[in-house]
Motif scaffolding. Structure first.
Motif, PDB file in Angstrom:
ATOM      1  N   GLY A 172     -41.896  43.628 -29.824  1.00 26.23           N
ATOM      2  CA  GLY A 172     -43.283  42.921 -29.939  1.00 26.23           C
ATOM      3  C   GLY A 172     -43.617  41.818 -30.794  1.00 26.23           C
ATOM      4  O   GLY A 172     -44.365  41.428 -31.042  1.00 26.23           O
ATOM      5  N   ASN A 173     -42.301  41.309 -31.350  1.00 28.06           N
ATOM      6  CA  ASN A 173     -42.265  40.117 -32.102  1.00 28.06           C
ATOM      7  C   ASN A 173     -42.887  38.795 -31.264  1.00 28.06           C
ATOM      8  O   ASN A 173     -43.296  37.871 -32.008  1.00 28.06           O
ATOM      9  CB  ASN A 173     -41.087  39.631 -32.765  1.00 28.06           C
ATOM     10  CG  ASN A 173     -39.827  39.310 -31.660  1.00 28.06           C
ATOM     11  OD1 ASN A 173     -39.768  39.981 -30.656  1.00 28.06           O
ATOM     12  ND2 ASN A 173     -39.012  38.288 -31.952  1.00 28.06           N
ATOM     13  N   VAL A 174     -42.857  38.924 -29.947  1.00 24.28           N
ATOM     14  CA  VAL A 174     -43.582  37.600 -29.308  1.00 24.28           C
ATOM     15  C   VAL A 174     -44.885  37.810 -29.260  1.00 24.28           C
ATOM     16  O   VAL A 174     -45.590  36.692 -28.921  1.00 24.28           O
ATOM     17  CB  VAL A 174     -42.885  37.819 -27.783  1.00 24.28           C
ATOM     18  CG1 VAL A 174     -41.314  37.533 -27.846  1.00 24.28           C
ATOM     19  CG2 VAL A 174     -43.195  38.994 -27.038  1.00 24.28           C
ATOM     20  N   PHE A 175     -45.552  38.438 -29.234  1.00 24.00           N
ATOM     21  CA  PHE A 175     -47.020  38.969 -29.261  1.00 24.00           C
ATOM     22  C   PHE A 175     -47.776  37.971 -30.126  1.00 24.00           C
ATOM     23  O   PHE A 175     -47.402  38.333 -31.639  1.00 24.00           O
ATOM     24  CB  PHE A 175     -47.429  40.298 -29.356  1.00 24.00           C
ATOM     25  CG  PHE A 175     -47.078  41.202 -28.198  1.00 24.00           C
ATOM     26  CD1 PHE A 175     -46.652  40.549 -26.968  1.00 24.00           C
ATOM     27  CD2 PHE A 175     -46.509  42.609 -28.588  1.00 24.00           C
ATOM     28  CE1 PHE A 175     -46.189  41.567 -25.936  1.00 24.00           C
ATOM     29  CE2 PHE A 175     -45.923  43.357 -27.422  1.00 24.00           C
ATOM     30  CZ  PHE A 175     -45.721  42.969 -26.245  1.00 24.00           C
ATOM     31  N   GLY A 176     -48.623  37.199 -30.070  1.00 19.02           N
ATOM     32  CA  GLY A 176     -49.407  36.358 -30.744  1.00 19.02           C
ATOM     33  C   GLY A 176     -48.411  35.162 -31.573  1.00 19.02           C
ATOM     34  O   GLY A 176     -48.750  34.439 -32.312  1.00 19.02           O
ATOM     35  N   ILE A 222     -42.495  51.019 -27.715  1.00 18.28           N
ATOM     36  CA  ILE A 222     -42.754  49.374 -27.855  1.00 18.28           C
ATOM     37  C   ILE A 222     -42.884  49.340 -29.521  1.00 18.28           C
ATOM     38  O   ILE A 222     -43.219  50.380 -30.113  1.00 18.28           O
ATOM     39  CB  ILE A 222     -44.341  49.194 -27.595  1.00 18.28           C
ATOM     40  CG1 ILE A 222     -44.804  49.479 -26.225  1.00 18.28           C
ATOM     41  CG2 ILE A 222     -44.978  47.987 -28.137  1.00 18.28           C
ATOM     42  CD1 ILE A 222     -46.125  49.488 -25.716  1.00 18.28           C
ATOM     43  N   ASP A 223     -42.058  48.502 -29.909  1.00 20.11           N
ATOM     44  CA  ASP A 223     -41.743  48.214 -31.356  1.00 20.11           C
ATOM     45  C   ASP A 223     -42.176  46.851 -31.811  1.00 20.11           C
ATOM     46  O   ASP A 223     -42.504  45.749 -31.266  1.00 20.11           O
ATOM     47  CB  ASP A 223     -40.242  47.892 -31.501  1.00 20.11           C
ATOM     48  CG  ASP A 223     -39.672  47.658 -32.528  1.00 20.11           C
ATOM     49  OD1 ASP A 223     -39.128  48.534 -33.404  1.00 20.11           O
ATOM     50  OD2 ASP A 223     -39.655  46.420 -33.062  1.00 20.11           O
ATOM     51  N   THR A 224     -42.763  46.818 -32.956  1.00 18.34           N
ATOM     52  CA  THR A 224     -43.670  45.907 -33.631  1.00 18.34           C
ATOM     53  C   THR A 224     -43.283  45.957 -35.083  1.00 18.34           C
ATOM     54  O   THR A 224     -42.509  46.764 -35.410  1.00 18.34           O
ATOM     55  CB  THR A 224     -45.028  45.889 -33.329  1.00 18.34           C
ATOM     56  OG1 THR A 224     -45.485  44.508 -33.961  1.00 18.34           O
ATOM     57  CG2 THR A 224     -45.829  46.894 -33.833  1.00 18.34           C
ATOM     58  N   ALA A 225     -44.061  45.157 -36.252  1.00 19.24           N
ATOM     59  CA  ALA A 225     -43.857  45.364 -37.302  1.00 19.24           C
ATOM     60  C   ALA A 225     -45.076  44.719 -37.880  1.00 19.24           C
ATOM     61  O   ALA A 225     -45.785  43.810 -37.319  1.00 19.24           O
ATOM     62  CB  ALA A 225     -42.668  44.373 -38.005  1.00 19.24           C
ATOM     63  N   ASP A 226     -45.649  45.006 -39.184  1.00 22.79           N
ATOM     64  CA  ASP A 226     -46.767  44.727 -39.747  1.00 22.79           C
ATOM     65  C   ASP A 226     -46.830  43.240 -39.972  1.00 22.79           C
ATOM     66  O   ASP A 226     -47.668  42.557 -40.142  1.00 22.79           O
ATOM     67  CB  ASP A 226     -46.960  45.495 -41.045  1.00 22.79           C
ATOM     68  CG  ASP A 226     -45.980  45.268 -42.293  1.00 22.79           C
ATOM     69  OD1 ASP A 226     -44.815  44.936 -41.767  1.00 22.79           O
ATOM     70  OD2 ASP A 226     -45.861  45.721 -43.398  1.00 22.79           O
ATOM     71  N   THR A 227     -45.558  42.638 -40.392  1.00 25.81           N
ATOM     72  CA  THR A 227     -45.436  41.275 -40.422  1.00 25.81           C
ATOM     73  C   THR A 227     -45.309  40.343 -39.383  1.00 25.81           C
ATOM     74  O   THR A 227     -45.080  39.164 -39.684  1.00 25.81           O
ATOM     75  CB  THR A 227     -44.294  40.745 -41.402  1.00 25.81           C
ATOM     76  OG1 THR A 227     -43.133  41.428 -40.704  1.00 25.81           O
ATOM     77  CG2 THR A 227     -44.389  41.412 -42.829  1.00 25.81           C
ATOM     78  N   THR A 276     -52.082  43.450 -33.781  1.00 22.60           N
ATOM     79  CA  THR A 276     -53.423  43.519 -33.450  1.00 22.60           C
ATOM     80  C   THR A 276     -53.489  43.499 -32.083  1.00 22.60           C
ATOM     81  O   THR A 276     -54.438  44.175 -31.291  1.00 22.60           O
ATOM     82  CB  THR A 276     -54.005  42.202 -34.040  1.00 22.60           C
ATOM     83  OG1 THR A 276     -54.053  42.353 -35.755  1.00 22.60           O
ATOM     84  CG2 THR A 276     -55.561  41.982 -33.687  1.00 22.60           C
ATOM     85  N   ILE A 277     -52.786  42.650 -31.357  1.00 24.43           N
ATOM     86  CA  ILE A 277     -52.838  42.436 -29.508  1.00 24.43           C
ATOM     87  C   ILE A 277     -52.353  43.994 -29.325  1.00 24.43           C
ATOM     88  O   ILE A 277     -53.036  44.469 -28.286  1.00 24.43           O
ATOM     89  CB  ILE A 277     -51.723  41.573 -29.571  1.00 24.43           C
ATOM     90  CG1 ILE A 277     -52.369  40.129 -29.786  1.00 24.43           C
ATOM     91  CG2 ILE A 277     -51.384  41.542 -28.015  1.00 24.43           C
ATOM     92  CD1 ILE A 277     -51.340  38.956 -29.438  1.00 24.43           C
ATOM     93  N   ILE A 278     -51.385  44.482 -29.819  1.00 26.72           N
ATOM     94  CA  ILE A 278     -50.987  45.960 -29.138  1.00 26.72           C
ATOM     95  C   ILE A 278     -52.193  46.756 -29.437  1.00 26.72           C
ATOM     96  O   ILE A 278     -52.643  47.691 -28.527  1.00 26.72           O
ATOM     97  CB  ILE A 278     -49.765  46.439 -29.944  1.00 26.72           C
ATOM     98  CG1 ILE A 278     -48.449  45.506 -29.584  1.00 26.72           C
ATOM     99  CG2 ILE A 278     -49.352  47.792 -29.596  1.00 26.72           C
ATOM    100  CD1 ILE A 278     -47.336  45.722 -30.390  1.00 26.72           C
ATOM    101  N   ARG A 293     -54.969  47.853 -37.731  1.00 28.69           N
ATOM    102  CA  ARG A 293     -54.771  46.854 -36.678  1.00 28.69           C
ATOM    103  C   ARG A 293     -54.462  47.625 -35.469  1.00 28.69           C
ATOM    104  O   ARG A 293     -54.986  46.917 -34.282  1.00 28.69           O
ATOM    105  CB  ARG A 293     -53.640  45.989 -37.098  1.00 28.69           C
ATOM    106  CG  ARG A 293     -53.987  45.034 -38.145  1.00 28.69           C
ATOM    107  CD  ARG A 293     -52.959  44.027 -38.481  1.00 28.69           C
ATOM    108  NE  ARG A 293     -51.724  44.531 -39.158  1.00 28.69           N
ATOM    109  CZ  ARG A 293     -51.625  44.644 -40.502  1.00 28.69           C
ATOM    110  NH1 ARG A 293     -52.458  44.079 -41.340  1.00 28.69           N
ATOM    111  NH2 ARG A 293     -50.331  45.097 -41.155  1.00 28.69           N
ATOM    112  N   LEU A 294     -53.608  48.457 -35.194  1.00 25.05           N
ATOM    113  CA  LEU A 294     -53.013  49.000 -34.001  1.00 25.05           C
ATOM    114  C   LEU A 294     -54.209  50.164 -33.407  1.00 25.05           C
ATOM    115  O   LEU A 294     -54.087  50.407 -32.285  1.00 25.05           O
ATOM    116  CB  LEU A 294     -51.896  50.190 -34.235  1.00 25.05           C
ATOM    117  CG  LEU A 294     -50.663  49.274 -34.627  1.00 25.05           C
ATOM    118  CD1 LEU A 294     -49.661  50.333 -35.355  1.00 25.05           C
ATOM    119  CD2 LEU A 294     -49.959  48.764 -33.339  1.00 25.05           C
TER     120      LEU A 294
END
Length: 315
Positions: free
Chosen positions: A20-24, A47-52, A66-68, A113-114
């Motif tokens: 999910g690094n591409v989101f936003g 689905i993988d993301t990070a707070d940063t 936030t988007i997720i 955010r999630l």
């Protein structure tokens, strides 16, 4: 689609982990929703993301989560997906930090955010190499007991600190990592295979390689310096434009032609054929790219294919 059980957990995921690094960043919210919808409709659930993510835009991050979170709320499909996020990465506001104080603060911010009540898999994103390992595990113990996190995993943590964490977990009854997210792909093999694969074997870790396509190099899109301007990530693959990189691309082209496939699908299929690999972390910015990703789990490489790729990438 056959699911993979993550380590000693009860989490089951399909064999592709969407990064999910591409989101936003390279995808706005509407585009992100479209890709997430297509990903889940394709039978995938991880689905993988990070707070940063994407801190490089504003210095703090939070856009991806936030988007997720907005997508999960609008679609009402929380029960269909496994959500992984991370803590500890550096931003313009703070350095690497896996102290108890930072973890307890960050987990609540990620949940907000999630827009969910628990995180399925919570990663130590980067080790700060100064917080005592026991302090970090005690923080995870607290958030797990509070129901905020189900399981923990590790990404950029040294073999020595990982080993220490397993010893403390066993000795003191603290949470243990169930998964590992290392940098691993056809052009980046040595560190993982030498230092981390033995730990995955010893501690029953399911491995989710990040940069599984080497920032796009293994798609075959970048074959000369003239190609580097094709995307915002182009500069990151310049280091692979060398004889070894070209030989790997030639091997990928050969195997892809044999299977009427693509270099990207073959690269991911190679990863999936390696021991302990559960689901490579890979991003997409279009449905066409998603189709290439979706093809990988169904692509079964034979001994000849694997040998050809190994010969090219081990040089």
């Amino acid at each position: 689609m056959e699911k993979i059980k993550i380590g000693s957990s009860d989490l089951e995921v399909a064999p592709i982990n969407f990064g999910g690094n591409v989101f936003g960043w390279t995808l706005n919210e509407a585009e992100s929703f479209s890709i997430l919808d297509a990903f889940v409709d394709g039978g995938f659930n991880f689905i993988d993301t990070a707070d940063t993510y994407a801190w490089w835009l504003n210095g703090t991050g939070g856009q991806s989560e936030t988007i997720i979170g907005n997508w999960l709320k609008i679609r009402g499909n929380r029960d269909r997906v496994v959500i992984a996020t991370k803590v500890g990465s550096e931003t313009k506001e703070h350095g690497f930090d896996i102290s108890k104080r930072h973890i307890l603060k960050s987990v609540d911010e990620s949940l907000r955010r999630l827009q969910i009540d628990h995180i399925d898999l919570y990663y130590t994103h980067y080790d700060d190499n100064k917080t005592p390992v026991e302090e970090t595990l005690l923080a995870y113990d607290e958030v797990i007991k509070a129901g905020k996190v189900r399981y923990i995993a590790a990404s950029n943590v040294s073999p020595e600190r990982l080993t220490e964490s397993f010893g403390l977990a066993e000795k003191k009854g603290l949470p243990r990592y169930v998964a590992l997210q290392p940098h691993y792909n056809l052009v980046e093999r040595a560190d993982y295979e030498t230092d981390y694969a033995p730990l995955a074997e010893k501690y029953d870790l399911t491995v989710f390689p990040y940069w599984a396509l080497a920032a796009g190099f293994l798609t075959g899109k970048y074959r000369s310096e003239a190609d580097l301007g094709k995307s915002v990530r182009g500069g990151g693959v310049k280091k692979y434009l060398n004889p070894k990189g070209m030989e790997i691309l030639a091997a990928l082209d050969q195997v892809a032609a044999k299977h009427q496939s693509t270099p990207a699908s073959v690269s991911l299929a190679w990863l999936l054929a390696q021991p302990h690999i559960g689901a490579p972390v890979v991003s997409a910015t279009s449905k066409r790219q998603l189709e290439t990703i979706f093809a990988a789990p169904a692509l079964k490489l034979d001994h000849e294919d694997l040998e050809r790729l190994d010969q090219a990438s081990n040089k």
